[in-house]
Design an enzyme around this catalytic site. Structure first.
Site, PDB file in Angstrom:
ATOM      1  N   HIS A 199       0.849  -1.225   0.041  1.00 46.30           N
ATOM      2  CA  HIS A 199      -0.097  -0.063  -0.245  1.00 46.30           C
ATOM      3  C   HIS A 199       0.896   1.380   0.178  1.00 46.30           C
ATOM      4  CE1 HIS A 199       0.449  -0.614   4.332  1.00 46.30           C
ATOM      5  NE2 HIS A 199       0.565   0.521   4.566  1.00 46.30           N
ATOM      6  N   ASP A 228       0.355  -7.527   0.426  1.00 52.82           N
ATOM      7  CA  ASP A 228       0.822  -6.204   0.889  1.00 52.82           C
ATOM      8  C   ASP A 228       2.513  -6.139   0.769  1.00 52.82           C
ATOM      9  OD1 ASP A 228       0.815  -3.630   1.442  1.00 52.82           O
ATOM     10  OD2 ASP A 228      -0.370  -3.970   3.671  1.00 52.82           O
ATOM     11  N   GLY A 307       2.144   5.836  11.496  1.00 49.86           N
ATOM     12  CA  GLY A 307       3.347   6.046  10.984  1.00 49.86           C
ATOM     13  C   GLY A 307       4.224   4.600  10.789  1.00 49.86           C
ATOM     14  N   SER A 309       3.454   1.843   9.233  1.00 51.49           N
ATOM     15  CA  SER A 309       3.377   0.857   7.937  1.00 51.49           C
ATOM     16  C   SER A 309       4.565   0.633   7.222  1.00 51.49           C
ATOM     17  CB  SER A 309       2.182   1.218   7.226  1.00 51.49           C
ATOM     18  OG  SER A 309       1.300   0.308   7.245  1.00 51.49           O
ATOM     19  N   SER A 324       1.767  -4.285   8.103  1.00 52.18           N
ATOM     20  CA  SER A 324       1.002  -3.805   7.035  1.00 52.18           C
ATOM     21  C   SER A 324      -0.123  -2.910   7.907  1.00 52.18           C
ATOM     22  CB  SER A 324      -0.143  -5.263   6.728  1.00 52.18           C
ATOM     23  OG  SER A 324      -1.023  -4.877   6.013  1.00 52.18           O
TER      24      SER A 324
END
Length: 353
Positions: A199, A228, A307, A309, A324
């Site tokens: 993402h 992801d 903050g 990911s 994720s």
């Protein structure tokens, strides 16, 4: 920009998906009161090889918190003998992998609700559903109806907060108005890359170490939802060390990658919550984000904040996953989710070093 600054982008953080979502995250998580077991290299090996060898005669394996043993679930005595001969402990269970996967297929078909996740906990031989606070009474009733039809193969747990990719501004790696950080530095031959959350790489093609700074890398692969993970190639000549920042003036060298084992101790490194510790609680997890589901994830208690990911989930020198998202993280409550890093490495043909 110094080489030291560029080399530190192996640290963990979460994607900022929109300027509107910027804001302070919760405080860093406290140490997990149930820190889990540190697996040996042999236990990592047995975990993967026995599950492959036994197929549907097992429903997974886990580490016993009291004894530290690798426990492999089995559905028949011949499988139990095979486990014991390999040096692990066998445990007879009612539900096979096929039965638990069938339960998850029923949830996928009948109750794919945003704000839920489900995965296998081999220590209880169940599929564990987690539902966040956005899942309303009608949706909970649907989950309970579907679960009831699956007997004791499924249990439901409420978690606080909202299941989401975590967002926050900060000084990490930046792509346009988005902010992430790399999980692990990887290589293929003499070419160097870093892996991060898909993402993140969906959001921007060019990445720098500071907002508005010169590009250090370009996106060469991305996958989200369903998976992801994403891959960024260094374009500035950087050949950084294969370390993870411990936020105490030191770093952790990463030398190998493995699939996480339920019950094991692990850590997460991220620029907002820094380093947090936790335990792996479920595997083969489906996460129903608002953008769509991701599959074969891992659930942990190593909490995170907005903050974090794209960051690193690891255990000692072993890379485990790419951060994720999470739901309801506060202290050691809630769940943090990671994408297994071995899947990403295989998809791109790269290796940690």
């Amino acid at each position: 920009m110094s080489r030291t600054l560029r080399a530190r982008i192996c640290l963990s953080v979460l994607l900022a998906l929109s300027a509107a979502a910027l804001g302070p995250g919760p405080a860093a998580a406290a140490p997990d009161p149930h820190p889990g077991v540190t697996p040996s290299a042999m236990q990592y090996h047995l975990h993967s090889t026995l599950e492959r060898a036994l197929g549907d005669r097992t429903a997974g394996s886990y580490l016993d918190a009291a004894t530290g043993e690798l426990v492999v679930t089995v559905t028949d005595e011949a499988a139990a003998d095979q486990v014991r001969a390999a040096g692990a402990r066998a445990k007879r269970v009612e539900h096979s992998t096929a039965e638990l996967e069938s339960a998850m297929a029923a949830l996928e078909a009948q109750a794919k609700i945003t704000g839920t996740s489900w995965g296998i906990d081999p220590s209880t031989n169940q599929v564990v559903i987690e539902a966040d606070r956005t899942v309303d009474a009608d949706a909970m009733a649907l989950l309970e109806t579907v679960a009831a039809a699956l007997d004791d193969a499924v249990r439901i747990k409420r978690v606080p907060g909202v299941l989401q990719k975590e967002v926050l501004g900060g000084d990490a790696i930046h792509g346009r108005s988005y902010r992430c950080s790399a999980a692990f530095n990887v290589s293929k031959g003499t070419t160097h890359y870093f892996v991060t959350a898909g993402h993140c790489t969906n959001a921007a093609a060019s990445w720098s170490t500071m907002s508005g700074g010169g590009a250090i890398g370009k996106r060469v692969g991305t996958s989200f939802p369903t998976n992801d993970y994403g891959l960024v190639r260094y374009t500035d000549g950087t050949k950084p060390a294969g370390d993870v920042n411990l936020y105490n003036g030191r770093s952790q060298d990463i030398t190998s990658a493995a699939d996480a084992i339920v019950g094991q101790a692990m850590r997460k490194s991220g620029s907002t919550s820094k380093v947090t510790s936790g335990t792996v609680t479920a595997v083969n997890v489906t996460v129903n984000y608002s953008e769509g589901p991701v599959y074969n994830m891992v659930r942990t208690t190593a909490c995170s904040s907005g903050g974090d990911s794209g960051g690193a989930h690891f255990a000692g020198t072993v890379a485990l996953g790419i951060h994720s998202g999470s739901a309801g993280c506060s202290g050691t409550e809630g769940s943090a989710i990671h994408q297994p890093v071995k899947e990403a490495l295989s998809a791109y043909g790269v290796n940690v070093y």
